[in-house]
Design an enzyme around this catalytic site. Structure first.
Site, PDB file in Angstrom:
ATOM      1  N   HIS A 119       0.822  -1.206   0.000  1.00 50.77           N
ATOM      2  CA  HIS A 119       0.000   0.000   0.000  1.00 50.77           C
ATOM      3  C   HIS A 119       0.860   1.263   0.000  1.00 50.77           C
ATOM      4  O   HIS A 119       2.057   1.212   0.259  1.00 50.77           O
ATOM      5  CB  HIS A 119      -0.975   0.031   1.184  1.00 50.77           C
ATOM      6  CG  HIS A 119      -0.319   0.096   2.534  1.00 50.77           C
ATOM      7  ND1 HIS A 119      -0.062  -1.031   3.301  1.00 50.77           N
ATOM      8  CD2 HIS A 119       0.134   1.153   3.275  1.00 50.77           C
ATOM      9  CE1 HIS A 119       0.502  -0.663   4.444  1.00 50.77           C
ATOM     10  NE2 HIS A 119       0.637   0.656   4.459  1.00 50.77           N
ATOM     11  N   HIS A 142       4.116   7.371   3.349  1.00 54.45           N
ATOM     12  CA  HIS A 142       5.028   6.223   3.233  1.00 54.45           C
ATOM     13  C   HIS A 142       4.580   5.272   2.134  1.00 54.45           C
ATOM     14  O   HIS A 142       3.452   5.375   1.650  1.00 54.45           O
ATOM     15  CB  HIS A 142       5.140   5.460   4.566  1.00 54.45           C
ATOM     16  CG  HIS A 142       3.861   4.818   5.032  1.00 54.45           C
ATOM     17  ND1 HIS A 142       2.926   5.468   5.808  1.00 54.45           N
ATOM     18  CD2 HIS A 142       3.357   3.576   4.832  1.00 54.45           C
ATOM     19  CE1 HIS A 142       1.920   4.654   6.078  1.00 54.45           C
ATOM     20  NE2 HIS A 142       2.135   3.497   5.487  1.00 54.45           N
ATOM     21  N   GLU A 154       7.732   1.468   4.814  1.00 56.02           N
ATOM     22  CA  GLU A 154       7.225   0.493   5.777  1.00 56.02           C
ATOM     23  C   GLU A 154       7.441  -0.889   5.168  1.00 56.02           C
ATOM     24  O   GLU A 154       7.169  -1.093   3.983  1.00 56.02           O
ATOM     25  CB  GLU A 154       5.720   0.735   6.011  1.00 56.02           C
ATOM     26  CG  GLU A 154       5.063  -0.269   6.933  1.00 56.02           C
ATOM     27  CD  GLU A 154       3.556  -0.004   7.109  1.00 56.02           C
ATOM     28  OE1 GLU A 154       2.973   0.796   6.333  1.00 56.02           O
ATOM     29  OE2 GLU A 154       2.969  -0.612   8.012  1.00 56.02           O
TER      30      GLU A 154
HETATM   31 CO    CO Z   1       1.140   1.716   6.186  1.00 55.77          CO
END
Ligand code: CO
Length: 135
Positions: free
Chosen positions: A7, A80, A129
């Site tokens: 994502h 992110h 991440e």
């Molecule tokens: Co995230």
């Protein structure tokens, strides 16, 4: 090596307003109900796309890390990107061996699996991440 892009995290002042934008402007119909991670200071929801997700994150509670981001970017912005890995502890070890700065010990993320964050200075200014794949 990292796996699929899971994502892209977007910090927003209001999850509800941002979700409405994805519905009304982009025609997205599949958006999850908001969840909360008090320990990480965020409310979140996922905009589900055929090949990926957008994670909308909004500040929650005192001293949310998103709060500072929104002070600099009042309308929100890309926060992110998240890639999947098979084993978060192995990924952390390898990344540190390669000189990366890992910002946290593995902790449970929005998908219920362990995540770590890699300092933006290691990736052209992008906060990364890494999350263990959902099995
Ligand atoms: Co995230």
């Amino acid at each position: 090596m990292i796996g699929p892009l899971n994502h892209i995290g977007i910090a927003v002042p209001s999850i509800k307003d941002a979700a409405d934008t994805y519905r009304s402007l982009y025609g997205v119909t599949n958006i999850t109900d908001p969840g909360e991670m008090l320990s990480q200071g965020v409310r979140f929801c996922f905009v589900n796309l055929p090949n990926s997700q957008i994670e909308l994150i909004e500040p929650l509670g005192e001293n949310s890390p998103i709060e500072n981001f929104l002070l600099k970017n009042p309308n929100g912005g890309q926060h992110h990107v998240c890639f999947e890995v098979a084993d978060i502890y192995l990924a952390k070890k390898k990344m540190e061996e390669r000189g990366a700065v890992i910002l946290n010990e593995p902790r449970i993320g929005a998908h219920g699996t362990l995540v770590i964050f890699v300092h933006p200075k290691n990736s052209n200014g992008v906060l990364v991440e890494l999350m263990e794949s959902v099995k």
